[in-house]
Design a protein around this motif. Sequence first.
Motif: not given
Length: 460
Positions: A253-275
């Motif tokens: 949530e903190e990273i998401a809020a930072l991305a909005r405030r700093l106008d960042l595009i996040v590239v989220e690599d979630d290849v391991y997340g399904y494990l």
Amino acid sequence: MTIWQPELAKYRGPRYQAIAEAIGASIRSGELGPGVKLPPQRDLAWRLGVTVGTVTRGYMLAEQRGLVSGEVGRGTFVRQPRSGVQPILHAPSGDTLDLSRNAPAIGEPTRLLADALTELSQREGLEKLLAYAPTAGYAEHRAAGARWMGRVGLNVRPEQVVLTAGAQQGVAAALAALAEPGDRILTEQLTYCGLIDAARLLRLRPEGLPLDEEGIRPDAVEAACRAGRVRVLCVTPTNQNPTNATMSLSRREEIAALARRLDLIVVEDDVYGYLVEQRPPPIAALAPERTVYIASASKCIVPGLRVAWLAGPEALVPGLIDAVHALCVSVAALPAQIVSQWIEDGTADQLTRRHREEIARRQAIAAEVFAGFEMRHAPTSFNIFPTLPEPWRAQEFVEGARAKGIVIVPAGTFAVGRAEAPHAVRISLSAAPDTSTLKSALVTLADMARAGPGARRAVI
């Protein structure tokens, strides 16, 4: 031993890849004949002005291609050509146990693949699988990718999904679509080396930021943005490679809020997340309007089909499609059909569960063998990341392991730019063919770590 020294400037791509390409070219030209011993890695690194790790990766890639073989205690030699009828696919050299790759063990999918191909052969419309697919993928395959992302709490429409030939291509496509040559991009200080390679190929400037036990630090992201314009932040929030860090919900949530405030595009690599069965939602679910999300079949289903998916906000999808078209025109429809079929009939979920169970068994073995070591690991991770006791240096330990017939990766391989890497190594548990072989190799590595390095030769 020959005084072979390639001209890396002739070859495109990362330097380790150029070394492997040069070995192949020299073999084809006759400069390197069968049985010729290649220069020691340290010697070649010094003469080429690269790191020893770069040469190590180059030799490893050449060995994976069947060009050379490493012999314990003797060095690396050009392989003898085989006579007679050649099989379509060659088995890798049995001289070493390669614990350098994070990938699930194959096992059961060989039977499942045969069943899937048999079923496909009885359907109509097979010609579509041999034609060029639409660049973003067929509608049915995009829909299957959207359903797969729903498994981790990300709700996207099929029109937001773009197929890629593996997550590595997905990373490259995302960066190509979002950044211009010379742009700074932010990522973890230690990160997936494929991201580093893609950034180098695209002439981007990756900047590695400090990590803690949950991954990239928000204060470091903010400080980097204050230091100059940045548009892209690349992160792996779940089972980060190589450190195995996983972000809590509050960190995401903190990273998401930072991305909005700093106008960042996040590239989220979630290849391991399904494990990970119980995990926080992706950052893409918290900031869907500014996140390009990457999922892949390689880590949670099977690696060889090379099917992955990008998902992004509607405004970014055309640029992602253009980037994929520039990289490969379109993804092969046959593997995409097999993976989509497995998602629909539950086979993909079955395989993911079995991978989780096997990983847990292997992590338990590693925890027992490496008890007492400072180590980053997770019950759902393919690898462990132990810090070596003094006075070991990571590259020295890797070379010692190779002399014992075991291939592992130093932390420096994952370091961004000139970031200082810890004296740690990544050991992939999933690469061993069985738990017995794995335990034997881990005991060898742990004993070697405890014994310490031998005496270094004086430099005169």
